[in-house]
Design a protein around this motif. Structure first.
Motif, PDB file in Angstrom:
ATOM      1  N   SER A 248       3.307 -56.362  84.797  1.00  0.00           N
ATOM      2  CA  SER A 248       4.603 -55.730  85.116  1.00  0.00           C
ATOM      3  C   SER A 248       6.175 -56.030  85.379  1.00  0.00           C
ATOM      4  CB  SER A 248       4.303 -56.415  86.885  1.00  0.00           C
ATOM      5  OG  SER A 248       4.430 -57.518  86.964  1.00  0.00           O
ATOM      6  N   ASP A 249       7.556 -55.342  86.136  1.00  0.00           N
ATOM      7  CA  ASP A 249       8.231 -55.775  85.336  1.00  0.00           C
ATOM      8  C   ASP A 249       8.824 -55.419  84.529  1.00  0.00           C
ATOM      9  OD1 ASP A 249       8.052 -56.314  88.261  1.00  0.00           O
ATOM     10  OD2 ASP A 249       7.311 -58.540  87.759  1.00  0.00           O
ATOM     11  N   VAL A 250       8.487 -54.368  83.933  1.00  0.00           N
ATOM     12  CA  VAL A 250       9.671 -54.748  82.656  1.00  0.00           C
ATOM     13  C   VAL A 250       9.827 -52.821  82.702  1.00  0.00           C
ATOM     14  CG1 VAL A 250       8.935 -53.098  79.862  1.00  0.00           C
ATOM     15  CG2 VAL A 250       7.366 -55.209  80.514  1.00  0.00           C
ATOM     16  N   THR A 251      11.186 -52.920  82.713  1.00  0.00           N
ATOM     17  CA  THR A 251      11.697 -51.302  82.985  1.00  0.00           C
ATOM     18  C   THR A 251      12.104 -49.913  81.433  1.00  0.00           C
ATOM     19  OG1 THR A 251      12.987 -52.567  84.826  1.00  0.00           O
ATOM     20  CG2 THR A 251      13.590 -50.156  84.008  1.00  0.00           C
ATOM     21  N   TYR A 252      11.391 -49.368  81.689  1.00  0.00           N
ATOM     22  CA  TYR A 252      11.794 -48.681  80.636  1.00  0.00           C
ATOM     23  C   TYR A 252      12.411 -47.428  80.381  1.00  0.00           C
ATOM     24  CZ  TYR A 252       7.426 -50.661  79.225  1.00  0.00           C
ATOM     25  OH  TYR A 252       6.109 -51.088  78.747  1.00  0.00           O
ATOM     26  N   ILE A 253      14.075 -48.107  80.463  1.00  0.00           N
ATOM     27  CA  ILE A 253      14.860 -46.554  80.099  1.00  0.00           C
ATOM     28  C   ILE A 253      15.715 -45.821  78.725  1.00  0.00           C
ATOM     29  CG2 ILE A 253      17.538 -45.849  81.001  1.00  0.00           C
ATOM     30  CD1 ILE A 253      17.038 -48.717  82.396  1.00  0.00           C
ATOM     31  N   VAL A 254      14.818 -44.455  78.753  1.00  0.00           N
ATOM     32  CA  VAL A 254      15.261 -43.481  77.666  1.00  0.00           C
ATOM     33  C   VAL A 254      16.606 -42.152  77.840  1.00  0.00           C
ATOM     34  CG1 VAL A 254      13.746 -42.100  75.776  1.00  0.00           C
ATOM     35  CG2 VAL A 254      12.746 -43.647  77.238  1.00  0.00           C
ATOM     36  N   PHE A 255      16.969 -42.529  76.324  1.00  0.00           N
ATOM     37  CA  PHE A 255      18.589 -41.792  77.173  1.00  0.00           C
ATOM     38  C   PHE A 255      18.289 -40.202  76.460  1.00  0.00           C
ATOM     39  CE2 PHE A 255      19.821 -45.742  76.220  1.00  0.00           C
ATOM     40  CZ  PHE A 255      20.667 -46.665  78.082  1.00  0.00           C
ATOM     41  N   LYS A 256      17.840 -39.058  76.870  1.00  0.00           N
ATOM     42  CA  LYS A 256      18.275 -37.536  77.191  1.00  0.00           C
ATOM     43  C   LYS A 256      19.101 -37.189  75.750  1.00  0.00           C
ATOM     44  CE  LYS A 256      17.112 -36.273  81.813  1.00  0.00           C
ATOM     45  NZ  LYS A 256      17.451 -35.120  82.769  1.00  0.00           N
ATOM     46  N   GLY A 257      18.349 -36.412  75.151  1.00  0.00           N
ATOM     47  CA  GLY A 257      19.013 -36.510  73.940  1.00  0.00           C
ATOM     48  C   GLY A 257      19.685 -37.051  72.853  1.00  0.00           C
ATOM     49  N   SER A 258      19.026 -37.832  72.785  1.00  0.00           N
ATOM     50  CA  SER A 258      19.773 -39.101  71.352  1.00  0.00           C
ATOM     51  C   SER A 258      18.564 -39.204  70.509  1.00  0.00           C
ATOM     52  CB  SER A 258      19.531 -40.456  72.335  1.00  0.00           C
ATOM     53  OG  SER A 258      18.683 -40.544  71.882  1.00  0.00           O
ATOM     54  N   GLU A 259      18.468 -39.949  69.449  1.00  0.00           N
ATOM     55  CA  GLU A 259      18.010 -39.818  68.143  1.00  0.00           C
ATOM     56  C   GLU A 259      18.508 -40.892  66.916  1.00  0.00           C
ATOM     57  OE1 GLU A 259      16.855 -35.683  66.449  1.00  0.00           O
ATOM     58  OE2 GLU A 259      15.514 -36.534  65.645  1.00  0.00           O
ATOM     59  N   VAL A 260      17.608 -41.181  66.866  1.00  0.00           N
ATOM     60  CA  VAL A 260      17.477 -42.328  65.826  1.00  0.00           C
ATOM     61  C   VAL A 260      16.868 -41.555  64.662  1.00  0.00           C
ATOM     62  CG1 VAL A 260      17.862 -44.612  64.565  1.00  0.00           C
ATOM     63  CG2 VAL A 260      17.956 -44.595  66.988  1.00  0.00           C
ATOM     64  N   GLU A 261      18.132 -41.101  63.537  1.00  0.00           N
ATOM     65  CA  GLU A 261      17.941 -40.944  62.176  1.00  0.00           C
ATOM     66  C   GLU A 261      17.939 -41.922  60.792  1.00  0.00           C
ATOM     67  OE1 GLU A 261      19.291 -36.577  63.127  1.00  0.00           O
ATOM     68  OE2 GLU A 261      16.813 -35.865  62.330  1.00  0.00           O
ATOM     69  N   PRO A 262      17.181 -42.496  60.052  1.00  0.00           N
ATOM     70  CA  PRO A 262      16.497 -41.993  59.908  1.00  0.00           C
ATOM     71  C   PRO A 262      15.057 -43.250  61.407  1.00  0.00           C
ATOM     72  CG  PRO A 262      16.352 -43.322  58.204  1.00  0.00           C
ATOM     73  CD  PRO A 262      17.448 -42.925  59.018  1.00  0.00           C
ATOM     74  N   ILE A 263      14.138 -42.915  61.606  1.00  0.00           N
ATOM     75  CA  ILE A 263      13.497 -43.203  62.962  1.00  0.00           C
ATOM     76  C   ILE A 263      13.124 -44.948  62.692  1.00  0.00           C
ATOM     77  CG2 ILE A 263      10.815 -43.254  62.893  1.00  0.00           C
ATOM     78  CD1 ILE A 263      10.384 -42.358  65.282  1.00  0.00           C
ATOM     79  N   GLU A 264      13.264 -45.103  61.812  1.00  0.00           N
ATOM     80  CA  GLU A 264      13.175 -46.858  61.280  1.00  0.00           C
ATOM     81  C   GLU A 264      14.466 -47.860  60.997  1.00  0.00           C
ATOM     82  OE1 GLU A 264      13.004 -44.683  56.849  1.00  0.00           O
ATOM     83  OE2 GLU A 264      12.247 -44.541  59.251  1.00  0.00           O
ATOM     84  N   ASP A 265      15.236 -46.999  61.185  1.00  0.00           N
ATOM     85  CA  ASP A 265      16.860 -48.144  61.360  1.00  0.00           C
ATOM     86  C   ASP A 265      17.301 -48.738  62.130  1.00  0.00           C
ATOM     87  OD1 ASP A 265      18.863 -48.835  60.920  1.00  0.00           O
ATOM     88  OD2 ASP A 265      19.958 -46.671  59.895  1.00  0.00           O
ATOM     89  N   THR A 266      16.475 -49.366  62.427  1.00  0.00           N
ATOM     90  CA  THR A 266      16.925 -50.659  63.770  1.00  0.00           C
ATOM     91  C   THR A 266      18.561 -51.047  64.274  1.00  0.00           C
ATOM     92  OG1 THR A 266      16.393 -52.626  62.349  1.00  0.00           O
ATOM     93  CG2 THR A 266      14.388 -51.599  63.457  1.00  0.00           C
ATOM     94  N   ALA A 267      19.142 -51.490  63.045  1.00  0.00           N
ATOM     95  CA  ALA A 267      20.658 -51.526  63.343  1.00  0.00           C
ATOM     96  C   ALA A 267      21.319 -50.005  63.793  1.00  0.00           C
ATOM     97  CB  ALA A 267      21.283 -52.117  61.790  1.00  0.00           C
ATOM     98  N   ALA A 268      21.053 -49.372  63.549  1.00  0.00           N
ATOM     99  CA  ALA A 268      21.276 -47.775  64.006  1.00  0.00           C
ATOM    100  C   ALA A 268      20.833 -47.974  65.480  1.00  0.00           C
ATOM    101  CB  ALA A 268      20.793 -46.465  63.170  1.00  0.00           C
ATOM    102  N   ALA A 269      19.639 -47.995  66.040  1.00  0.00           N
ATOM    103  CA  ALA A 269      19.088 -47.915  67.117  1.00  0.00           C
ATOM    104  C   ALA A 269      20.243 -49.215  68.046  1.00  0.00           C
ATOM    105  CB  ALA A 269      17.813 -48.223  67.301  1.00  0.00           C
ATOM    106  N   LYS A 270      20.531 -50.029  67.633  1.00  0.00           N
ATOM    107  CA  LYS A 270      20.947 -51.050  68.250  1.00  0.00           C
ATOM    108  C   LYS A 270      21.563 -50.462  68.309  1.00  0.00           C
ATOM    109  CE  LYS A 270      21.735 -56.189  69.029  1.00  0.00           C
ATOM    110  NZ  LYS A 270      23.044 -56.180  68.716  1.00  0.00           N
ATOM    111  N   LYS A 271      23.261 -50.187  67.592  1.00  0.00           N
ATOM    112  CA  LYS A 271      24.090 -50.244  67.706  1.00  0.00           C
ATOM    113  C   LYS A 271      24.235 -48.490  69.157  1.00  0.00           C
ATOM    114  CE  LYS A 271      28.396 -48.814  65.204  1.00  0.00           C
ATOM    115  NZ  LYS A 271      29.406 -48.489  63.919  1.00  0.00           N
ATOM    116  N   ALA A 272      23.598 -47.782  68.597  1.00  0.00           N
ATOM    117  CA  ALA A 272      23.526 -46.360  69.284  1.00  0.00           C
ATOM    118  C   ALA A 272      23.375 -46.781  70.971  1.00  0.00           C
ATOM    119  CB  ALA A 272      22.411 -45.769  68.508  1.00  0.00           C
ATOM    120  N   GLY A 273      21.949 -47.364  70.555  1.00  0.00           N
ATOM    121  CA  GLY A 273      21.349 -47.865  72.653  1.00  0.00           C
ATOM    122  C   GLY A 273      22.035 -48.143  73.111  1.00  0.00           C
ATOM    123  N   GLU A 274      23.373 -49.375  72.432  1.00  0.00           N
ATOM    124  CA  GLU A 274      24.227 -50.096  73.155  1.00  0.00           C
ATOM    125  C   GLU A 274      25.312 -49.407  74.004  1.00  0.00           C
ATOM    126  OE1 GLU A 274      25.763 -52.868  70.138  1.00  0.00           O
ATOM    127  OE2 GLU A 274      24.352 -54.829  71.268  1.00  0.00           O
TER     128      GLU A 274
END
Length: 284
Positions: A248-274
């Motif tokens: 229990s106790d995991v919160t999932y928040i997904v931002f509408k309309g967002s997208e990381v390209e390429p999907i495997e770019d973890t650095a881009a995901a972290k920067k855009a997610g923040e």
């Protein structure tokens, strides 16, 4: 354990009246009377876990936009005339700030999801203009490219496929890429209706930790609460595909309309997610 491959059925999700998270209205149909019993399955949480690692159906095609509201997208904020906000772009968003933002629930799902097979259907998907979110367990998805930790020996339900793929067409790497799993489209909820797709950015909150991931796989249409081996490890959650995860106790928040390209770019995901998390918390 996780339910084998399911057919995805697209359907529209309707908005219901706001309430206090997670007090969404009861589902419009009764719970299925049958429990899924799998001999020899580990019972870590008290209810049988769903066998989620069958061959995934995907990628799920993106539906044309059908809603009038305009979700936030990754990129500069071009909205003119909005009230000036203090510049806190360099400050990390804390778990408490995100949890306060999703304390209340305006359901976007027509019913509720189960965390595992046989568990009560009591988890709604909630939403705002800019994000959808839910609070659930975390089951470990080890599917995708086989590695030292995720393979047919370590996970008896392993499959070398994910609903979405890397830019070169290969399945995602669950050991390396933090990703979350969304339920397959159904009468309960269709993530595509809320502009959620493969590569959409997600914030995961557990305890005092905030980590960023992408939408990388599609699971059973009646279950929710799953993320990759890498996502579990990043949150300090045991990542063993058979006995790991958290109940229990995991919160999932997904931002509408967002997208990381390429999907495997973890650095881009972290920067855009923040950036998106800061905008979400500040209400901008």
């Amino acid at each position: 354990m996780r339910v084998q491959s399911l057919t995805l059925v697209a359907a529209s999700a309707a908005l219901l009246a706001p309430t206090t998270f997670p007090g969404a209205p009861p589902p419009p149909h009764p719970d299925p009377p049958t429990r899924i019993l799998v001999p020899g399955a580990p019972d870590r949480t008290g209810s049988l876990r769903a066998d989620r690692s069958g061959v995934r159906v995907g990628p799920v095609p993106h539906l044309p936009a059908g809603r009038s509201e305009q979700p936030s997208r990754v990129g500069p904020d071009s909205r003119a005339g909005s009230r000036a906000q203090p510049d806190r772009s360099g400050e990390p968003v804390g778990a408490a700030d995100l949890l306060a933002k999703v304390r209340d629930c305006a359901p976007v799902s027509r019913g509720r999801y189960r965390s595992d097979a046989g568990a009560p259907a009591d988890i709604p998907v909630c939403g705002t203009r800019d994000a959808v979110y839910w609070k659930a367990d975390l089951d470990v998805d080890c599917d995708g490219r086989p590695g030292d930790r995720c393979n047919a020996r370590t996970d008896p339900h392993f499959t070398p496929a994910t609903a979405y793929t890397e830019s070169d067409g290969r399945p995602l790497d669950a050991e390396r890429l933090p990703y979350v799993v969304v339920p397959g489209p159904s009468d309960t909820w269709d993530h595509r209706e809320d502009d959620v797709r493969g590569g959409s950015l997600a914030a995961l909150v557990h305890g005092d930790k905030v980590r960023y991931a992408v939408v990388g796989d599609v699971g059973p249409s009646e279950l929710i609460g799953e993320a990759s081996y890498a996502a579990a490890r990043s949150l300090g959650i045991p990542a063993d595909p058979e006995g790991g995860g958290v109940a229990s106790d995991v919160t999932y928040i997904v931002f509408k309309g967002s997208e990381v390209e390429p999907i495997e770019d973890t650095a881009a995901a972290k920067k855009a997610g923040e950036r998106l998390a800061r905008r979400f918390v500040d209400g901008g």
